[in-house]
Design a protein around this motif. Structure first.
Motif, short mmCIF file in Angstrom:
data_model
loop_
_atom_site.label_atom_id
_atom_site.label_comp_id
_atom_site.label_asym_id
_atom_site.label_seq_id
_atom_site.Cartn_x
_atom_site.Cartn_y
_atom_site.Cartn_z
N PHE A 11 -4.80 35.01 -13.35
CA PHE A 11 -3.76 36.04 -13.41
C PHE A 11 -3.35 36.29 -14.85
N SER A 17 3.00 38.10 -12.05
CA SER A 17 1.90 37.27 -11.52
C SER A 17 2.41 36.14 -10.64
N THR A 20 2.35 37.37 -7.09
CA THR A 20 0.96 37.61 -6.71
C THR A 20 0.25 36.29 -6.46
N ALA A 21 0.46 35.31 -7.35
CA ALA A 21 -0.17 33.99 -7.17
C ALA A 21 0.32 33.35 -5.88
N CYS A 24 -1.45 35.06 -2.97
CA CYS A 24 -2.89 34.75 -2.93
C CYS A 24 -3.15 33.31 -2.50
#
Length: 150
Positions: A11, A17, A20-21, A24
């Motif tokens: 990322f 991020s 998002t991390a 994911c």
């Protein structure tokens, strides 16, 4: 205990991020059959957030890598690798009014165990092992109870 490397995610070193991390890592673990990924998601949020704020990964062009490994069916190891910094990650004793300084305390509460190591490129890897079952046994102090290799 069998270990299975599931994914490496990279990322940009920016604050967005973190979410998002988190998303994911949850997706990867769920697809691998882990039932309760909330602890792993909280840990990755704290560790990626720390990498973005406290390391050179947060500078323009910086990156943060997240490695996800399944340890059996009930445990996951999350490694967050940053570009390095002048200091070593450590738990702090924040006051009630400090706006920061609680991230590694949260990781310590959520993880069976965690640690810090250098990587081959001069960066830092902070890792944590987190239960991924709905009713994880309370055995962080005695790993032999859970048949987890120390």
């Amino acid at each position: 205990m069998r270990e299975e490397f599931l994914a490496e995610l990279v990322f940009p070193g920016v604050s967005r991020s973190v979410s998002t991390a988190r998303h994911c890592v949850g997706h990867v673990l769920t697809m691998a059959g882990h039932l309760d990924v909330s602890g792993a998601q909280l840990v990755v949020s704290e560790l990626v957030g720390n990498a973005v704020v406290h390391t050179i990964s947060g500078l323009p062009g910086g990156l943060v890598a997240v490695d996800i490994t399944a340890i059996g069916d009930d445990l996951a190891r999350i490694d967050v690798i940053d570009g390095g910094s002048a200091t070593v990650p450590r738990m702090r004793e924040p006051t009630e009014t400090d706006p920061r300084g609680r991230g590694l305390r949260i990781v310590d509460e959520m993880a069976v165990r965690w640690g810090v190591r250098g990587d081959a490129c001069g960066g830092t890897a902070v890792w944590a092992e987190v239960f991924t079952v709905q009713s994880a046994p309370a055995c962080a102090a005695d790993l032999s109870v859970c048949n987890v290799a120390s």
